[in-house]
Enzyme design. Structure first.
Site, short mmCIF file in Angstrom:
data_model
loop_
_atom_site.label_atom_id
_atom_site.label_comp_id
_atom_site.label_asym_id
_atom_site.label_seq_id
_atom_site.Cartn_x
_atom_site.Cartn_y
_atom_site.Cartn_z
N LYS A 337 -8.25 9.71 5.99
CA LYS A 337 -7.77 8.34 5.76
C LYS A 337 -6.25 8.37 5.77
CE LYS A 337 -11.49 6.74 2.68
NZ LYS A 337 -11.95 6.80 1.26
N HIS A 365 -12.06 4.24 7.82
CA HIS A 365 -11.42 3.01 7.35
C HIS A 365 -11.28 3.06 5.82
CE1 HIS A 365 -15.57 1.03 6.42
NE2 HIS A 365 -15.54 2.30 6.10
P1 PGA Z 1 -12.56 3.07 -0.40
O1 PGA Z 1 -13.99 3.49 0.10
O2 PGA Z 1 -11.75 2.65 0.75
O3 PGA Z 1 -12.86 1.96 -1.38
O4 PGA Z 1 -11.98 4.29 -1.10
C1 PGA Z 1 -14.21 4.22 1.27
C2 PGA Z 1 -14.71 5.60 0.97
O5 PGA Z 1 -14.84 5.98 -0.22
O6 PGA Z 1 -14.94 6.36 1.88
ZN ZN Z 2 -15.66 8.07 0.42
#
Ligand code: PGA
Ligand code: ZN
Length: 421
Positions: A337, A365
């Site tokens: 991320k 995402h």
């Molecule tokens: P978040 O969820 O963007 O709320 O952290 C996505 C994930 O945990 O993969």
């Molecule tokens: Zn996650």
């Protein structure tokens, strides 16, 4: 040499209606790049800092005006006149200016928006699609692999009010020949699931990532619905299951509360093993809480040879934590991320470190998204082979799949698609 002439940040809204940062970055030849940052709900405590103003009178404390001032002031000041040629140099200038380990001075949201906008502007100067420009910038050969989409069609945890402990129940079209047919399978299963849930008397309103949020009693009940939908849509054996448990969210004081059942770390491990015996569950993300390294390692020792075990909150796209996980064989896959770490170069470092040690990398995402499709380009440009970007509804989710359909079309005969499982 093309240089940066103007950087302008503005506050826009994400898919949950909360403020986020968007940046326009202009070059001296008039080329321009725009990007916007997403925002998580089940954020890991080890993530880089998302700077919010905290003034309850404005957007209930969620405005990002300081981050915007940081872009329009100090970041624009140091980057104006600098060459666009090298992304690492641009990112390093911002890292030096911030000078904190978690980007708490300028805000990861401020830095990342500029970092991504610079990539877009460079692609513009080079007259290349962003995925190709990213591949060339970071020396990736053959950026021709479309990622396996992990489509989150049942939402729980922090992303819905369904009461389901597991945050994401995903369908993974492992037995489909190309990306567009994989998306077609996802869409057909999604709509079949809607009918099944309706027939069973469940609500079919959707959660943050566009999946249904029925008040099912357990992960097993959710999986049973998914398998039924897969079968009825005609994809038996061609589509498997994945979850993001996001276990930090149901962990307190050494115990995991899974749909009302209290479990120790090792009981939770046994529970996942039994789920894998019963269901075609090929990928489990954040099986344990973000600092329960032993819990993750125990599960990896037991089923890691045959199942993908992904670290998200555990690793936060951070090369130090990823290296620790490699050394201790904690997981065999890394969730990627951009906003957990805050620059494109550091995100690429996380991907390449994982790939160099035969860990899979899944581009992801956030639950709060924008119309920006940067992650679709990143998944292809870095040849990660997997993406998770929500369900088959809500434009904040399908815009990424749609961008990948365009890339598949651009690649034509060169497009590759294969199951990592
Ligand atoms: P978040 O969820 O963007 O709320 O952290 C996505 C994930 O945990 O993969
Ligand atoms: Zn996650």
């Amino acid at each position: 040499m093309t240089t940066i002439s103007r950087i302008h940040a503005r506050q826009i809204l994400d898919s949950r209606g909360n403020p986020t940062v968007e940046v326009d970055l202009e070059l001296d030849d008039g080329t321009f790049g725009r990007s916007a940052v997403p925002s998580g709900a089940s954020t890991g405590t080890h993530e880089a800092l998302e700077l919010r103003d905290g003034d309850k009178a404005i957007y209930l404390g969620k405005s990002v005006l300081k981050a915007i001032q940081n872009v329009n002031g100090p970041i624009a000041d140091v980057l104006k006149g600098k060459s666009i040629a090298d992304q690492r140099t641009i990112d390093q200038i911002m890292l030096d200016l911030d000078a904190t380990p978690n980007k708490s001075s300028l805000g990861a949201n401020a830095i990342l928006a500029v970092s991504m906008a610079a990539c877009r502007a460079r692609a513009g100067v080079e007259h290349k699609p962003l995925w190709q420009s990213l591949a060339d910038q970071f020396d990736v050969i053959n950026p021709t692999l479309l990622p396996m989409p992990m489509m989150n069609v049942i939402n729980g945890g922090q992303h819905a009010d369904s009461g389901l402990s597991f945050q994401e129940c995903m369908i993974i079209p492992t037995g489909i020949a190309n990306f567009s047919d994989a998306i077609r399978a996802g869409s057909e299963i999604f709509h079949t699931l809607q009918s099944l849930l309706q027939d069973a008397g469940y609500t079919v309103s959707v959660g943050d990532e566009g999946g249904f949020a029925p008040q099912v009693k357990s992960g097993e009940e959710a999986f049973d619905f998914l398998l039924q939908a897969i079968n009825r849509a005609g994809y038996t054996g061609k589509v498997q299951l994945g979850i993001d448990a996001a276990a930090s969210e149901f962990y307190t004081d050494g115990k995991y509360d899974v749909d009302g059942k209290m479990m120790t770390s090792s009981e939770l491990t046994d529970y996942y093993v039994s789920l894998c015996d019963t269901y075609p569950l090929v990928s489990i993300e954040d099986s344990h809480s973000e600092d329960d390294w032993d819990g993750f390692a125990d599960l990896t020792a037991k089923i890691g040879a045959h199942r993908q075990l992904v670290g998200d909150d555990l690793l936060v796209t951070n090369v130090e934590r990823i290296q620790k996980a490699i050394d201790a064989k904690t997981v065999n896959s890394v969730l990627i991320k951009l906003n957990q770490i805050g620059t494109v170069s550091e995100t690429v470092d996380a991907i390449t470190l994982a790939q160099a040690h035969n860990l899979t990398a899944v581009v992801s995402h956030r639950s709060g998204e924008t119309e920006d499709t940067f992650i679709a380009h990143l998944a292809v440009g870095l040849r990660t082979g997997q993406i998770k970007t929500g369900s088959l509804s809500r434009t904040d989710r399908v815009c990424k799949y749609n961008q990948l359909l365009r890339i598949e079309e651009q690649l034509g005969d060169r497009a590759e698609f294969c199951s990592p499982f």
